[in-house]
Design an enzyme around this catalytic site. Structure first.
Site, mmCIF file in Angstrom:
data_model
loop_
_atom_site.group_PDB
_atom_site.id
_atom_site.type_symbol
_atom_site.label_atom_id
_atom_site.label_comp_id
_atom_site.label_asym_id
_atom_site.label_seq_id
_atom_site.Cartn_x
_atom_site.Cartn_y
_atom_site.Cartn_z
ATOM 1 N N LYS A 205 -3.641 -12.785 20.183
ATOM 2 C CA LYS A 205 -4.375 -13.707 21.049
ATOM 3 C C LYS A 205 -4.030 -15.176 20.787
ATOM 4 O O LYS A 205 -3.782 -15.937 21.722
ATOM 5 C CB LYS A 205 -5.881 -13.478 20.889
ATOM 6 C CG LYS A 205 -6.760 -14.433 21.664
ATOM 7 C CD LYS A 205 -6.623 -14.257 23.169
ATOM 8 C CE LYS A 205 -7.293 -12.977 23.632
ATOM 9 N NZ LYS A 205 -7.321 -12.880 25.107
ATOM 10 N N CYS B 107 0.835 -1.198 0.000
ATOM 11 C CA CYS B 107 0.000 0.000 0.000
ATOM 12 C C CYS B 107 0.881 1.263 0.000
ATOM 13 O O CYS B 107 1.526 1.554 -1.001
ATOM 14 C CB CYS B 107 -0.970 -0.027 1.177
ATOM 15 S SG CYS B 107 -2.406 1.058 0.965
ATOM 16 N N TYR B 108 0.953 1.987 1.110
ATOM 17 C CA TYR B 108 1.818 3.165 1.165
ATOM 18 C C TYR B 108 3.271 2.771 0.872
ATOM 19 O O TYR B 108 4.008 3.517 0.208
ATOM 20 C CB TYR B 108 1.735 3.821 2.542
ATOM 21 C CG TYR B 108 2.627 5.040 2.700
ATOM 22 C CD1 TYR B 108 2.204 6.296 2.261
ATOM 23 C CD2 TYR B 108 3.888 4.938 3.271
ATOM 24 C CE1 TYR B 108 3.023 7.413 2.392
ATOM 25 C CE2 TYR B 108 4.718 6.047 3.406
ATOM 26 C CZ TYR B 108 4.275 7.283 2.972
ATOM 27 O OH TYR B 108 5.093 8.391 3.094
#
Length: 518
Positions: free
Chosen positions: A374, A86-87
């Site tokens: 988690k 992305c960026y």
């Protein structure tokens, strides 16, 4: 042993840690680092690949984060493959003198892309800018259905870029793309496992805690704090002193259940403190969720300080450290990423054990799970011999029912929610659904609706059911119950719990919603 290492340069994306999460799943060690770090700091590491994360900035904005100094020379000289996401992809285009512009068509959510070999794939997009022109040497390898460049490659330098997010579960086959980059392009051999995390964290705790220091541990009754406690207990033994605070916002009969688990299964020395009056008096009249978290965070610390004073009298010294079961999703939702003097990511919400902590804490923190998700905590717990039945428990927020009662909290609303939640969770166990769901709970809504019960008109409260599946808590999908199950649960709640005449089911995914309602 020096692990083969992947460096993840974090540009402030909410998904940055998910990249690390996926890489760890593949048995590869990785570090998340700031792009402002000097590359010389990594010379002692066995760096085999680098990944540039996404982020909320635009590469053409003044002050936008950039690559580390001499980055291109560094990866070329060390022959280190690079992946921009992305960026990160836009940044590579910008640095190599391509063109990135603000897009007229934004691409958000699940979209289809077409690879150059003719194959199509559904991926998760989240960007408003687009690559107008690729730099010299780069070739386009995929495009979106709107014709926007979705993937690129510079073969000679082993550089790839994805305009979408392969790290999120919404991208179909995203794991295969990451594996191809790591194992084929970068030629990495997986050599990292959860057993290493246990060994490294135990040694880190031993190094942090002096040979005569004592530690107090906050036990919430959930998996995270329990695994953290067992880990610290293995590191320092009887110098750990656990405190379980019943703040009056626990599930029905939770105190009796978890204290039995601590004593019989985990063999931890635990003091139970009943502090309902303190917490509820401070929460009286408070409806703002951020304020609730901060009040609860401060109240927890006040209780621990009182317990520390009692221990100081007994031990002839004050415990110096406080253990918390903070996980990485708590951290990234509470703390924006800062690079230099600028902030590049948004705060989603404060968690009672992160953003809710008072400035003057009075303890040094030990947070051995701060970099874990988690399911990684559950894997770590398994290696620590924590009982499987305990590890399978659904996540429960530290603030407890305070963030599941929307609006003000009272004894009556707590009782209603406790009983509704007991009905829901019991039904999940009875119908063998509990272990198929990542998290399930009830939410008390502070609105009254008209109903008909016992041939009479009622004006009572609404309970919302929430059940989701997730790998890491960062993204989640609602669980598709059979309609008959929902009917049975709704009927039982409305029939058995005074003050409730309506039950609804939340079918929102994360994003755009969060898992909890507050």
């Amino acid at each position: 042993m020096q692990h083969q290492t992947v460096l993840i340069f974090d540009y402030g994306s909410q998904y940055a840690k998910l990249i690390a999460r996926r890489i760890r799943e593949f048995g590869v060690y990785c570090l998340i680092v700031s792009p402002e770090k000097e590359l010389s700091q990594f010379e002692g590491l066995n760096v085999k690949a680098v990944i540039l994360s996404g982020g909320p900035s635009s590469v053409y904005d003044e002050g936008a984060p950039s690559l580390p100094k001499n980055f291109i020379t560094w990866i070329r000289s060390h022959k280190i493959p690079c992946l921009g996401i992305c960026y990160g992809m836009q940044l590579l285009v910008h640095v190599f003198k391509g063109e990135v512009k603000r897009g007229t068509l934004r691409e958000y959510g699940k979209m289809q892309i077409q690879w150059e070999d003719g194959k199509s794939q559904n991926v998760w997009m989240s960007h408003g800018d687009k690559i107008e022109k690729l730099p010299h040497g780069f070739k386009q390898t995929a495009s979106s259905v709107q014709g926007i460049i979705a993937a690129m490659e510079y073969e000679s330098d082993k550089i790839r870029g994805y305009q979408f997010h392969p790290e999120v579960t919404h991208t179909e086959g995203g794991d295969l793309l990451l594996k191809d980059f790591l194992f084929n392009l970068a030629n990495i051999s997986p050599d990292w496992k959860m057993e290493d995390v246990k060994t490294e964290q135990i040694q880190k705790i031993k190094n942090q805690v002096g040979p005569s220091d004592h530690v107090i541990c906050a036990l919430s009754g959930g998996v995270d704090s329990a695994v953290a406690a067992v880990l610290v207990h293995q590191a320092i033994g009887d110098r750990l002193h656990c405190v379980f605070v019943d703040h009056g916002l626990l599930r029905l009969k939770e105190q009796e259940r978890v204290m039995k688990l601590f004593k019989d299964d985990l063999k931890l020395p635990v003091t139970c403190v009943s502090a309902q009056q303190l917490f509820l008096s401070r929460l009286k009249g408070v409806s703002d969720p951020e304020q609730k978290r901060k009040i609860i965070g401060k109240s927890f610390i006040d209780v621990f300080k009182d317990e520390a004073k009692k221990l100081e009298t007994t031990l002839k010294q004050k415990p110096k450290f406080l253990v918390q079961g903070t996980l990485y999703p708590d951290v990234i939702e509470s703390s924006p990423v800062q690079i230099g003097f600028k902030t590049f990511s948004a705060t989603i919400k404060s968690h009672h054990n992160v953003g809710g902590l008072p400035e003057e804490l009075g303890f040094d923190l030990i947070e051995p799970l701060r970099e874990l998700f988690k399911d990684e905590v559950r894997a770590l717990g398994k290696s620590l011999k924590v009982p499987e039945s305990f590890l399978k428990r659904h996540p429960f927020p530290g603030p407890g029912l305070a963030v599941r009662i929307l609006g003000e909290i009272s004894l009556s609303t707590i009782e209603i929610l406790q009983n509704a939640d007991e009905v829901f969770i019991k039904a999940l166990h009875e119908e063998c659904l509990y272990d198929k769901i990542w998290q399930a709970f009830c939410v008390f809504l502070p609105i009254k609706t008209v109903g008909v019960q016992g041939d009479g008109r009622t004006h009572d409260y609404v309970i919302a059911l929430r059940a989701v599946n997730s790998h890491d808590g960062m993204t989640a999908e609602w669980f598709p119950f059979e309609s008959d199950f929902l009917r049975r649960v709704s009927t039982k709640i409305c029939n058995e719990i005074k003050g409730v005449n309506r039950v609804v089911y939340d079918i929102s995914s994360k994003p755009p919603a969060t898992i909890e309602w507050e």
